[in-house]
Design a protein around this motif. Structure first.
Motif, PDB file in Angstrom:
ATOM      1  N   TRP A  56       0.955  -1.234  -0.079  1.00 50.68           N
ATOM      2  CA  TRP A  56       0.042   0.086  -0.236  1.00 50.68           C
ATOM      3  C   TRP A  56       0.865   1.310  -0.039  1.00 50.68           C
ATOM      4  O   TRP A  56       0.564   2.238  -0.543  1.00 50.68           O
ATOM      5  N   GLU A  57       1.885   1.327   0.733  1.00 53.41           N
ATOM      6  CA  GLU A  57       2.949   2.272   0.752  1.00 53.41           C
ATOM      7  C   GLU A  57       3.288   2.397  -0.840  1.00 53.41           C
ATOM      8  O   GLU A  57       3.359   3.828  -1.145  1.00 53.41           O
ATOM      9  N   HIS A  58       3.626   1.733  -1.576  1.00 56.25           N
ATOM     10  CA  HIS A  58       3.979   1.711  -3.011  1.00 56.25           C
ATOM     11  C   HIS A  58       2.936   2.217  -3.671  1.00 56.25           C
ATOM     12  O   HIS A  58       3.075   3.118  -4.524  1.00 56.25           O
ATOM     13  N   VAL A  59       1.747   1.893  -3.533  1.00 59.47           N
ATOM     14  CA  VAL A  59       0.504   1.883  -4.316  1.00 59.47           C
ATOM     15  C   VAL A  59       0.045   3.265  -3.922  1.00 59.47           C
ATOM     16  O   VAL A  59      -0.286   3.947  -5.174  1.00 59.47           O
ATOM     17  N   ALA A  60      -0.026   3.896  -2.857  1.00 58.38           N
ATOM     18  CA  ALA A  60      -0.527   5.113  -2.513  1.00 58.38           C
ATOM     19  C   ALA A  60      -0.268   6.456  -3.274  1.00 58.38           C
ATOM     20  O   ALA A  60      -0.989   7.075  -3.651  1.00 58.38           O
ATOM     21  N   THR A 116      -5.784  -8.973  -4.239  1.00 55.51           N
ATOM     22  CA  THR A 116      -5.911  -7.877  -5.307  1.00 55.51           C
ATOM     23  C   THR A 116      -7.651  -7.604  -5.262  1.00 55.51           C
ATOM     24  O   THR A 116      -7.525  -6.163  -5.665  1.00 55.51           O
ATOM     25  N   GLU A 117      -8.513  -8.186  -4.763  1.00 54.14           N
ATOM     26  CA  GLU A 117      -9.904  -7.573  -4.550  1.00 54.14           C
ATOM     27  C   GLU A 117      -9.614  -6.519  -3.573  1.00 54.14           C
ATOM     28  O   GLU A 117     -10.100  -5.484  -3.577  1.00 54.14           O
ATOM     29  N   ARG A 118      -8.888  -6.742  -2.374  1.00 57.90           N
ATOM     30  CA  ARG A 118      -8.689  -5.807  -1.376  1.00 57.90           C
ATOM     31  C   ARG A 118      -7.872  -4.564  -1.969  1.00 57.90           C
ATOM     32  O   ARG A 118      -8.471  -3.215  -1.643  1.00 57.90           O
ATOM     33  N   LEU A 119      -6.913  -4.735  -2.644  1.00 59.77           N
ATOM     34  CA  LEU A 119      -6.261  -3.518  -3.521  1.00 59.77           C
ATOM     35  C   LEU A 119      -7.264  -2.841  -4.240  1.00 59.77           C
ATOM     36  O   LEU A 119      -7.282  -1.609  -4.305  1.00 59.77           O
ATOM     37  N   ALA A 120      -8.038  -3.463  -5.016  1.00 57.61           N
ATOM     38  CA  ALA A 120      -9.078  -2.768  -5.936  1.00 57.61           C
ATOM     39  C   ALA A 120     -10.164  -1.964  -4.957  1.00 57.61           C
ATOM     40  O   ALA A 120     -10.442  -0.850  -5.526  1.00 57.61           O
ATOM     41  N   ARG A 121     -10.500  -2.506  -3.968  1.00 61.36           N
ATOM     42  CA  ARG A 121     -11.654  -2.015  -3.270  1.00 61.36           C
ATOM     43  C   ARG A 121     -10.929  -0.662  -2.451  1.00 61.36           C
ATOM     44  O   ARG A 121     -11.597   0.385  -2.685  1.00 61.36           O
ATOM     45  N   GLU A 122      -9.830  -0.515  -2.140  1.00 63.02           N
ATOM     46  CA  GLU A 122      -9.122   0.368  -1.272  1.00 63.02           C
ATOM     47  C   GLU A 122      -8.675   1.585  -2.476  1.00 63.02           C
ATOM     48  O   GLU A 122      -8.990   2.810  -2.124  1.00 63.02           O
ATOM     49  N   GLY A 132     -10.259   2.207  -5.156  1.00 63.75           N
ATOM     50  CA  GLY A 132     -11.270   2.588  -5.627  1.00 63.75           C
ATOM     51  C   GLY A 132     -11.948   3.657  -4.714  1.00 63.75           C
ATOM     52  O   GLY A 132     -12.498   4.557  -5.080  1.00 63.75           O
ATOM     53  N   ASP A 133     -12.127   3.284  -3.538  1.00 61.78           N
ATOM     54  CA  ASP A 133     -12.563   3.953  -2.341  1.00 61.78           C
ATOM     55  C   ASP A 133     -11.935   5.040  -2.136  1.00 61.78           C
ATOM     56  O   ASP A 133     -12.332   6.380  -1.773  1.00 61.78           O
ATOM     57  N   ARG A 134     -10.627   4.997  -2.028  1.00 61.53           N
ATOM     58  CA  ARG A 134      -9.672   6.398  -1.779  1.00 61.53           C
ATOM     59  C   ARG A 134      -9.384   7.197  -3.112  1.00 61.53           C
ATOM     60  O   ARG A 134      -9.273   8.538  -2.820  1.00 61.53           O
ATOM     61  N   TYR A 135      -9.295   6.548  -4.067  1.00 62.25           N
ATOM     62  CA  TYR A 135      -8.864   7.389  -5.218  1.00 62.25           C
ATOM     63  C   TYR A 135      -9.612   7.272  -6.410  1.00 62.25           C
ATOM     64  O   TYR A 135      -9.504   8.136  -7.580  1.00 62.25           O
ATOM     65  N   GLY A 136     -10.765   6.507  -6.594  1.00 66.97           N
ATOM     66  CA  GLY A 136     -11.572   6.568  -7.640  1.00 66.97           C
ATOM     67  C   GLY A 136     -11.159   6.020  -8.783  1.00 66.97           C
ATOM     68  O   GLY A 136     -11.618   6.321  -9.783  1.00 66.97           O
ATOM     69  N   LEU A 137      -9.912   5.140  -8.709  1.00 66.33           N
ATOM     70  CA  LEU A 137      -9.366   4.415  -9.752  1.00 66.33           C
ATOM     71  C   LEU A 137      -9.830   2.914  -9.865  1.00 66.33           C
ATOM     72  O   LEU A 137     -10.248   2.355  -8.942  1.00 66.33           O
TER      73      LEU A 137
END
Length: 306
Positions: free
Chosen positions: A97-101, A148-154, A156-161
């Protein structure tokens, strides 16, 4: 009486772009890569309006600077890209998440709507050294799907991507068998696919068949071709992906496979808004080589109707 518009005469809903990859850029900083200013100048000169961010740190990571530099060249950003090792499970979440954010935040700031997620390599893309087993266990497949589903959810929720997972050579999501296993294990409302035509052909897959079978999962396209002769040698020798690229396994269209016109026609039949981003892996390459190829490729894609 109203006249019906045939599918072939509808305006294309496929938006074409290119990426730093097509200029030989694989890393945030590498003396063998063209400076980012030259990439932006030349991708616009070649006739593209859309670009991806490429490796985070190659283009300016300050949103205001990047917006100014792309805007004055008439360029817009379609997506950011991240690499993840989510098959390792919850233990790698915080680091992931640190990398992705940071990348997701920059992607959002550039008004893009997609985040391309590439699984981590099982052998090093520079040296070819084997890092881990090429085959996942059942437990690792479970981690890959749920994380991957967790990443997609986060994201989407935080960044609208919208997350689009990218099957890639020398990763665990590569062949038709592994791609379909991944798709069947993940929620279609959360996870879409970035179909890279070159990587899928490299790993033996049929892009048109995949689009026709899993069309609702195709959220993004990378356009790329493989040189069949080089690929045959790569397979015979067991050559890792990085050295294979240096040998020219990815080639300029329309010289390789798959044929892109049928792929684009199949994608157009989905009647969905899609980005189709040109990526011709050429690391490393002569700095004067990408622009002429990019011009010819853009012209070829126009002849394919996009």
């Amino acid at each position: 009486m109203a006249t019906q518009t045939s599918p072939t005469s509808r305006p294309s809903r496929i938006r074409v772009g290119s990426a730093p990859d097509s200029w030989g850029v694989w890393f945030p900083d590498d003396p063998r890569q063209v400076p980012w200013q030259r990439f932006l100048d030349e991708v616009a000169e070649a006739g593209y309006e859309w670009i991806e961010l490429g490796p985070y740190g190659y283009l300016p990571s300050d949103p205001r600077t990047l917006a100014e530099e792309t805007g004055r060249r008439g360029l817009k950003v379609s997506a950011g890209t991240v690499f993840t090792g989510l098959h390792h499970g919850p233990a790698v979440w915080e680091k992931t998440w640190e990398h992705v954010a940071s990348i997701a935040a920059l992607t959002q700031a550039m008004d893009a709507r997609h985040l391309v997620v590439i699984p981590s390599f099982w052998r090093d893309d520079k040296t070819g050294q084997v890092i881990e087993d090429a085959t996942l266990t059942a437990e690792q497949w479970g981690h890959l799907a749920t994380q991957t589903e967790r990443l997609a959810r986060e994201v989407g929720d935080r960044y609208g991507l919208r997350v689009a997972v990218h099957p890639h050579a020398d990763t665990h999501i590569d062949t038709e068998e592994n791609v379909t296993r991944f798709l069947d294990a993940t929620d279609p409302d959360l996870v879409s696919l970035c179909l890279d035509t070159g990587h899928y052909a490299y790993c033996g897959g049929d892009s048109v068949k995949l689009i026709e079978t899993y069309g609702e999962r195709i959220g993004y396209l990378h356009l790329k071709q493989v040189d069949p002769a080089v690929l045959a040698d790569v397979r015979a020798q067991g050559t890792p992906f990085g050295p294979a690229v240096a040998q020219g396994v990815m080639c300029e269209p329309p010289r390789g496979v798959p044929e892109l016109e049928p792929v684009l026609a199949a994608a157009a039949r989905l009647d969905a808004d899609l980005f189709a981003i040109v990526e011709q892996d050429m690391y490393p390459c002569d700095p004067d080589r990408p622009l002429p190829i990019a011009r010819r490729t853009r012209g070829y894609l126009r002849s394919c109707g996009v």
